[in-house]
Motif scaffolding. Structure first.
Motif, short mmCIF file in Angstrom:
data_model
loop_
_atom_site.label_atom_id
_atom_site.label_comp_id
_atom_site.label_asym_id
_atom_site.label_seq_id
_atom_site.Cartn_x
_atom_site.Cartn_y
_atom_site.Cartn_z
N THR A 58 -8.24 -12.37 -5.48
CA THR A 58 -7.16 -11.47 -5.09
C THR A 58 -6.96 -10.51 -6.26
OG1 THR A 58 -6.04 -13.09 -3.70
CG2 THR A 58 -4.73 -11.23 -4.48
N ARG A 59 -7.11 -9.21 -5.99
CA ARG A 59 -6.99 -8.20 -7.04
C ARG A 59 -5.91 -7.20 -6.65
NH1 ARG A 59 -11.63 -8.89 -10.23
NH2 ARG A 59 -11.06 -7.08 -11.47
N LEU A 60 -5.13 -6.79 -7.64
CA LEU A 60 -4.16 -5.72 -7.46
C LEU A 60 -4.73 -4.47 -8.10
CD1 LEU A 60 -0.72 -7.46 -8.15
CD2 LEU A 60 -1.65 -6.74 -5.95
N ALA A 61 -4.51 -3.34 -7.46
CA ALA A 61 -5.10 -2.11 -7.96
C ALA A 61 -4.15 -0.93 -7.80
CB ALA A 61 -6.41 -1.81 -7.23
N ILE A 108 -5.14 -3.70 1.50
CA ILE A 108 -3.75 -3.79 1.96
C ILE A 108 -2.92 -2.89 1.05
CG2 ILE A 108 -1.75 -5.30 2.27
CD1 ILE A 108 -3.73 -7.60 2.73
N VAL A 109 -2.34 -1.86 1.63
CA VAL A 109 -1.59 -0.85 0.87
C VAL A 109 -0.10 -1.15 0.92
CG1 VAL A 109 -1.02 1.60 0.69
CG2 VAL A 109 -3.36 0.90 1.24
N PHE A 110 0.53 -1.11 -0.25
CA PHE A 110 1.98 -1.31 -0.35
C PHE A 110 2.73 0.01 -0.46
CE2 PHE A 110 0.06 -5.07 -2.38
CZ PHE A 110 0.50 -6.04 -1.50
N GLY A 111 2.03 1.05 -0.85
CA GLY A 111 2.68 2.34 -0.97
C GLY A 111 1.78 3.35 -1.65
N CYS A 135 -2.12 -1.08 -4.14
CA CYS A 135 -2.72 -1.90 -3.09
C CYS A 135 -3.24 -3.25 -3.58
CB CYS A 135 -3.86 -1.13 -2.44
SG CYS A 135 -5.17 -0.63 -3.59
N LEU A 136 -3.60 -4.08 -2.62
CA LEU A 136 -4.22 -5.38 -2.87
C LEU A 136 -5.64 -5.32 -2.33
CD1 LEU A 136 -2.72 -8.88 -2.34
CD2 LEU A 136 -4.84 -8.30 -1.17
N LEU A 137 -6.59 -5.84 -3.15
CA LEU A 137 -7.99 -5.84 -2.77
C LEU A 137 -8.50 -7.27 -2.67
CD1 LEU A 137 -9.24 -3.07 -5.27
CD2 LEU A 137 -8.56 -2.75 -2.89
N PRO A 138 -8.82 -7.78 -1.49
CA PRO A 138 -9.40 -9.12 -1.38
C PRO A 138 -10.90 -9.10 -1.65
CG PRO A 138 -9.06 -8.20 0.81
CD PRO A 138 -8.55 -7.17 -0.17
#
Length: 241
Positions: free
Chosen positions: A129-132, A157-160, A233-236
């Motif tokens: 699980t990576r945050l970018a 998965i985009v948070f904003g 975003c989050l990158l799986p």
């Protein structure tokens, strides 16, 4: 006791001759292991190293490192010197830009240094699980809208999406930040003056194809200016084995 418990630094003996030899050896060892800097932890063949370079010997090492798996290999004065790692030892791994610590279960990642794409968690089989934060600047704005490259990656998965006006925008009274078909998804009627910002947070949204972020002009077409766009975003990452 002839050496210290953790770093195995040699201790001076009573009435010892040539005390400076023991003392200097202790200082050199301390210099190597304190705030430990490892060039790599994945090499199995001893490299041509500079004086003072240290490596964590990977499993299956050969040559001068044969049988030294898990030791700290230090190149000093033309020979490899080896030091046993101990629980609690923390090291910086240069070729990964990461911190690791030795625990009762082996070496564990403390975490990578801050950067645009960083690991949060990893399974034993390599799933991650990576945050970018994926950033791009759009300059020389022109026309009814401007788009980034495919800044949002497939399976993200985009948070904003946040933005900042870097150079005053001309031709438009304001602008929206969003996507084709959803022009104000991340913010509407945003400021055209230098320094205007917006943090366009949304409920987590999954994207299944590379996607561009679009800036849409309001009250006229863009004829100049620049905006910096950042996707949060989050990158799986799938299991590697």
């Amino acid at each position: 006791m002839s050496e210290t418990l953790r770093f195995a630094l040699p201790l001076l003996a009573a009435a010892q001759a040539q005390k400076h030899v023991t003392h200097n050896e202790a200082l050199l060892t301390l210099d190597a292991l304190a705030h430990l800097h490892l060039a790599s932890r994945s090499i199995v063949v001893p490299p041509a190293a500079e004086d003072g370079a240290a490596y964590l010997v990977a499993s299956g090492a050969s040559g001068d490192w044969l049988g030294r798996d898990g030791d700290i290999a230090l190149w000093r004065e033309g020979v490899w010197q080896f030091h046993s790692a101990f629980e609690g030892l923390v090291a910086f791994v240069a070729d990964e830009e990461a911190l690791i610590v030795l625990t009762g279960s082996g070496w564990q990642d403390v975490g990578p240094l801050l950067g645009p794409d960083r690991l949060v968690a990893r399974s034993e089989n390599g799933a991650e699980t990576r945050l970018a934060v994926l950033e791009e600047e759009l300059s020389g704005l022109s026309g009814a809208y401007a788009e980034t490259s495919a800044l949002i990656q497939d399976r993200t998965i985009v948070f904003g999406v946040s933005c900042r006006t870097i150079t005053t925008i001309s031709g438009a009274a304001s602008y929206d930040c969003g996507l084709a078909g959803e022009p104000s998804k991340f913010g509407g009627s945003l400021g055209v003056s230098v320094g205007a910002t917006n943090a366009g947070v949304i409920g987590p949204s999954a994207f299944y194809a590379p996607t561009q972020v679009r800036l849409t002009a309001n009250g006229g077409s863009f004829s100049g200016g620049a905006v910096r766009v950042a996707v949060h975003c989050l990158l799986p990452v799938v299991p590697q084995s």
